[in-house]
Design a protein around this motif. Structure first.
Motif, PDB file in Angstrom:
ATOM      1  N   CYS A 130     -61.235  73.812  67.532  1.00 22.29           N
ATOM      2  CA  CYS A 130     -60.431  73.155  66.486  1.00 22.29           C
ATOM      3  C   CYS A 130     -59.405  74.089  65.849  1.00 22.29           C
ATOM      4  O   CYS A 130     -58.405  73.620  65.306  1.00 22.29           O
ATOM      5  CB  CYS A 130     -61.344  72.581  65.403  1.00 22.29           C
ATOM      6  N   LYS A 131     -59.657  75.401  65.871  1.00 21.90           N
ATOM      7  CA  LYS A 131     -58.726  76.376  65.288  1.00 21.90           C
ATOM      8  C   LYS A 131     -58.425  77.477  66.306  1.00 21.90           C
ATOM      9  O   LYS A 131     -58.607  78.664  66.028  1.00 21.90           O
ATOM     10  CB  LYS A 131     -59.342  77.007  64.036  1.00 21.90           C
ATOM     11  N   PRO A 132     -57.949  77.132  67.499  1.00 19.92           N
ATOM     12  CA  PRO A 132     -57.803  78.144  68.566  1.00 19.92           C
ATOM     13  C   PRO A 132     -56.842  79.277  68.234  1.00 19.92           C
ATOM     14  O   PRO A 132     -57.060  80.412  68.661  1.00 19.92           O
ATOM     15  CB  PRO A 132     -57.293  77.316  69.759  1.00 19.92           C
ATOM     16  N   LEU A 133     -55.783  78.995  67.474  1.00 18.32           N
ATOM     17  CA  LEU A 133     -54.796  80.033  67.156  1.00 18.32           C
ATOM     18  C   LEU A 133     -55.338  81.057  66.166  1.00 18.32           C
ATOM     19  O   LEU A 133     -54.877  82.199  66.136  1.00 18.32           O
ATOM     20  CB  LEU A 133     -53.511  79.388  66.606  1.00 18.32           C
ATOM     21  N   ARG A 134     -56.290  80.660  65.351  1.00 11.17           N
ATOM     22  CA  ARG A 134     -56.853  81.564  64.346  1.00 11.17           C
ATOM     23  C   ARG A 134     -58.227  82.101  64.762  1.00 11.17           C
ATOM     24  O   ARG A 134     -58.829  82.893  64.033  1.00 11.17           O
ATOM     25  CB  ARG A 134     -56.979  80.828  63.007  1.00 11.17           C
ATOM     26  N   TYR A 135     -58.697  81.683  65.928  1.00 12.33           N
ATOM     27  CA  TYR A 135     -60.064  82.012  66.335  1.00 12.33           C
ATOM     28  C   TYR A 135     -60.293  83.526  66.425  1.00 12.33           C
ATOM     29  O   TYR A 135     -61.269  84.047  65.874  1.00 12.33           O
ATOM     30  CB  TYR A 135     -60.370  81.359  67.687  1.00 12.33           C
ATOM     31  N   ALA A 136     -59.427  84.231  67.106  1.00 12.68           N
ATOM     32  CA  ALA A 136     -59.608  85.678  67.301  1.00 12.68           C
ATOM     33  C   ALA A 136     -59.596  86.421  65.967  1.00 12.68           C
ATOM     34  O   ALA A 136     -60.327  87.402  65.788  1.00 12.68           O
ATOM     35  CB  ALA A 136     -58.530  86.220  68.228  1.00 12.68           C
ATOM     36  N   THR A 137     -58.774  85.951  65.028  1.00 21.23           N
ATOM     37  CA  THR A 137     -58.699  86.602  63.715  1.00 21.23           C
ATOM     38  C   THR A 137     -59.942  86.323  62.886  1.00 21.23           C
ATOM     39  O   THR A 137     -60.508  87.228  62.261  1.00 21.23           O
ATOM     40  CB  THR A 137     -57.449  86.111  62.951  1.00 21.23           C
ATOM     41  N   LEU A 138     -60.356  85.053  62.880  1.00 23.08           N
ATOM     42  CA  LEU A 138     -61.503  84.660  62.054  1.00 23.08           C
ATOM     43  C   LEU A 138     -62.824  85.185  62.612  1.00 23.08           C
ATOM     44  O   LEU A 138     -63.654  85.718  61.883  1.00 23.08           O
ATOM     45  CB  LEU A 138     -61.563  83.127  61.934  1.00 23.08           C
ATOM     46  N   MET A 139     -63.025  85.035  63.904  1.00 24.22           N
ATOM     47  CA  MET A 139     -64.303  85.420  64.523  1.00 24.22           C
ATOM     48  C   MET A 139     -64.191  86.844  65.078  1.00 24.22           C
ATOM     49  O   MET A 139     -64.318  87.090  66.279  1.00 24.22           O
ATOM     50  CB  MET A 139     -64.673  84.412  65.618  1.00 24.22           C
ATOM     51  N   ASN A 140     -63.940  87.788  64.182  1.00 16.72           N
ATOM     52  CA  ASN A 140     -63.840  89.189  64.603  1.00 16.72           C
ATOM     53  C   ASN A 140     -65.228  89.824  64.705  1.00 16.72           C
ATOM     54  O   ASN A 140     -66.235  89.198  64.355  1.00 16.72           O
ATOM     55  CB  ASN A 140     -62.941  89.979  63.645  1.00 16.72           C
ATOM     56  N   VAL A 141     -65.271  91.054  65.177  1.00 20.30           N
ATOM     57  CA  VAL A 141     -66.549  91.728  65.421  1.00 20.30           C
ATOM     58  C   VAL A 141     -67.388  91.823  64.145  1.00 20.30           C
ATOM     59  O   VAL A 141     -68.591  91.552  64.146  1.00 20.30           O
ATOM     60  CB  VAL A 141     -66.313  93.137  66.013  1.00 20.30           C
ATOM     61  N   SER A 142     -66.744  92.198  63.048  1.00 20.32           N
ATOM     62  CA  SER A 142     -67.458  92.362  61.785  1.00 20.32           C
ATOM     63  C   SER A 142     -68.088  91.045  61.319  1.00 20.32           C
ATOM     64  O   SER A 142     -69.251  91.012  60.894  1.00 20.32           O
ATOM     65  CB  SER A 142     -66.497  92.893  60.716  1.00 20.32           C
ATOM     66  N   PHE A 143     -67.315  89.969  61.411  1.00 18.51           N
ATOM     67  CA  PHE A 143     -67.811  88.658  60.977  1.00 18.51           C
ATOM     68  C   PHE A 143     -68.958  88.179  61.869  1.00 18.51           C
ATOM     69  O   PHE A 143     -69.934  87.595  61.393  1.00 18.51           O
ATOM     70  CB  PHE A 143     -66.670  87.646  60.974  1.00 18.51           C
ATOM     71  N   CYS A 144     -68.838  88.425  63.180  1.00 18.37           N
ATOM     72  CA  CYS A 144     -69.916  88.056  64.112  1.00 18.37           C
ATOM     73  C   CYS A 144     -71.211  88.775  63.756  1.00 18.37           C
ATOM     74  O   CYS A 144     -72.293  88.169  63.737  1.00 18.37           O
ATOM     75  CB  CYS A 144     -69.524  88.406  65.548  1.00 18.37           C
ATOM     76  N   MET A 145     -71.109  90.074  63.457  1.00 17.10           N
ATOM     77  CA  MET A 145     -72.286  90.851  63.089  1.00 17.10           C
ATOM     78  C   MET A 145     -72.909  90.324  61.802  1.00 17.10           C
ATOM     79  O   MET A 145     -74.130  90.230  61.680  1.00 17.10           O
ATOM     80  CB  MET A 145     -71.903  92.322  62.920  1.00 17.10           C
ATOM     81  N   GLN A 146     -72.062  89.957  60.840  1.00 16.29           N
ATOM     82  CA  GLN A 146     -72.559  89.444  59.565  1.00 16.29           C
ATOM     83  C   GLN A 146     -73.283  88.112  59.741  1.00 16.29           C
ATOM     84  O   GLN A 146     -74.334  87.876  59.136  1.00 16.29           O
ATOM     85  CB  GLN A 146     -71.402  89.289  58.580  1.00 16.29           C
ATOM     86  N   LEU A 147     -72.722  87.228  60.577  1.00 17.66           N
ATOM     87  CA  LEU A 147     -73.341  85.924  60.817  1.00 17.66           C
ATOM     88  C   LEU A 147     -74.697  86.083  61.508  1.00 17.66           C
ATOM     89  O   LEU A 147     -75.679  85.436  61.127  1.00 17.66           O
ATOM     90  CB  LEU A 147     -72.420  85.047  61.671  1.00 17.66           C
ATOM     91  N   ALA A 148     -74.751  86.936  62.524  1.00 13.46           N
ATOM     92  CA  ALA A 148     -76.008  87.152  63.247  1.00 13.46           C
ATOM     93  C   ALA A 148     -77.056  87.797  62.348  1.00 13.46           C
ATOM     94  O   ALA A 148     -78.210  87.341  62.277  1.00 13.46           O
ATOM     95  CB  ALA A 148     -75.764  88.014  64.481  1.00 13.46           C
ATOM     96  N   ALA A 149     -76.655  88.843  61.636  1.00 16.99           N
ATOM     97  CA  ALA A 149     -77.590  89.538  60.744  1.00 16.99           C
ATOM     98  C   ALA A 149     -78.064  88.614  59.629  1.00 16.99           C
ATOM     99  O   ALA A 149     -79.239  88.631  59.250  1.00 16.99           O
ATOM    100  CB  ALA A 149     -76.925  90.781  60.156  1.00 16.99           C
TER     101      ALA A 149
END
Length: 315
Positions: A130-149
């Motif tokens: 739904c947000k392909p143009l902003r996906y790489a910016t929003l789902m960055n490494v730091s955010f992925c780690m925070q969501l998983a943790a």
């Protein structure tokens, strides 16, 4: 047997897990069946983790969360199946009260973590589609780690509080649990002390666990499906749907059986169906998840084709 302090009744020190009844003639059959399930579950999930770690093409948020889910499934299966296999092999169905609490602790922690992890994976697919143009910016490494943790940490806090309340319960007989593992309701039903605090904590935490991950998962897929339907080309729709179809199947199976189990009334007539549905989300879900992802996912299949020949050469 020990006397409960300040009480006129005897405090029991172990439970008997009745399991599926396990008629003597079928014990070996059940043992071989569950052993096969456990071996395939562990091998398939370990393979997914190994592929996600070693294959550069799978170093994306989607597969990072899939690797977390597979780690979770490995632990989840190991909480229930080894104890069940030992019981079938030796015929000893007893489990200490402390052992029962430990089993429920890990089961509750991992089941709750899976609810949050599936919600995180749904949100990831929502952003990708739904947000392909902003996906790489929003789902960055730091955010992925925070969501998983966050998924692991929230689950750990909730179950630790609940277990601290459960550890204060006294059990004085009967000591038979009509289930194949130590689940919350069958255990608390055997307590001869007040369970209102455990019931209240369960209600609060269950409500939070439903209010947070389930609506997020549901809303993500409503937006995803609406977005896919607006794509003009058939090829575009198929490509978009292929990126989330595996996860949608996993979510449907997990939540479908989980909700069915805990929505069924706790009556003697429904104990057998309850065990069957519990078997689905505790034993079969960890088995079918990696199979669904490997069969339905093009990138995982390509990673298998790339990496398995290397493993054979190495061996």
């Amino acid at each position: 047997m020990e006397k409960a302090e300040g009480e006129n009744h005897t405090s029991i020190t172990e439970f008997i897990l009745l399991g599926f009844g396990n008629p003597p003639g079928l014990q070996i059959l059940f043992f071989l069946l569950f052993l096969g399930i456990y071996i395939v579950t562990m091998a398939a999930n370990m393979l997914i983790v190994a592929l996600v770690v070693t294959d550069q093409h799978l170093h994306t948020p989607m597969y990072f969360f899939l690797g977390n889910l597979s780690c979770l499934e490995i632990c989840y299966s190991s909480t229930i199946l080894p104890r069940m296999l030992a019981s079938l092999l030796t015929g000893d169905r007893s489990i200490s009260v402390m052992g029962c609490m430990v089993q429920f602790y890990w089961f509750g922690f991992l089941a709750t973590a899976e609810c949050y992890m599936l919600a995180v994976m749904s949100y990831d697919r929502y952003l990708a589609i739904c947000k392909p143009l902003r996906y790489a910016t929003l789902m960055n490494v730091s955010f992925c780690m925070q969501l998983a943790a966050g998924s692991w940490l929230i689950s750990l806090i909730f179950i630790s509080i609940l277990i601290s309340f459960m550890s204060q319960l006294t059990f004085c007989g009967p000591n038979e649990i009509d289930h194949f593992f130590c689940d919350l309701t069958p255990v608390t039903n055997l307590s001869c002390t007040d369970t209102s605090l455990v019931t209240l904590a369960t209600l609060i935490f269950s409500s939070i666990d439903i209010i947070l991950p389930f609506p997020l998962t549901l809303a993500s897929y409503v937006y995803i499906i609406a977005t896919i339907l607006r794509i003009p080309s058939t090829t575009g729709k198929q490509k978009a749907f292929s990126t989330c179809s595996s996860h949608l199947i996993v979510v449907t199976v997990f939540y479908g059986t989980l909700i069915t189990v805990y929505m069924l009334p706790n009556t003697r007539a429904l104990r057998a169906p309850n065990k069957v549905f519990s078997f689905f989300y505790t034993v079969l879900t960890p088995l079918i998840n990696p199979l669904i992802y490997s069969l339905k996912n093009k990138e995982v299949n390509e990673a298998l084709r790339r990496d398995l020949p290397k493993c054979r050469l190495f061996l």
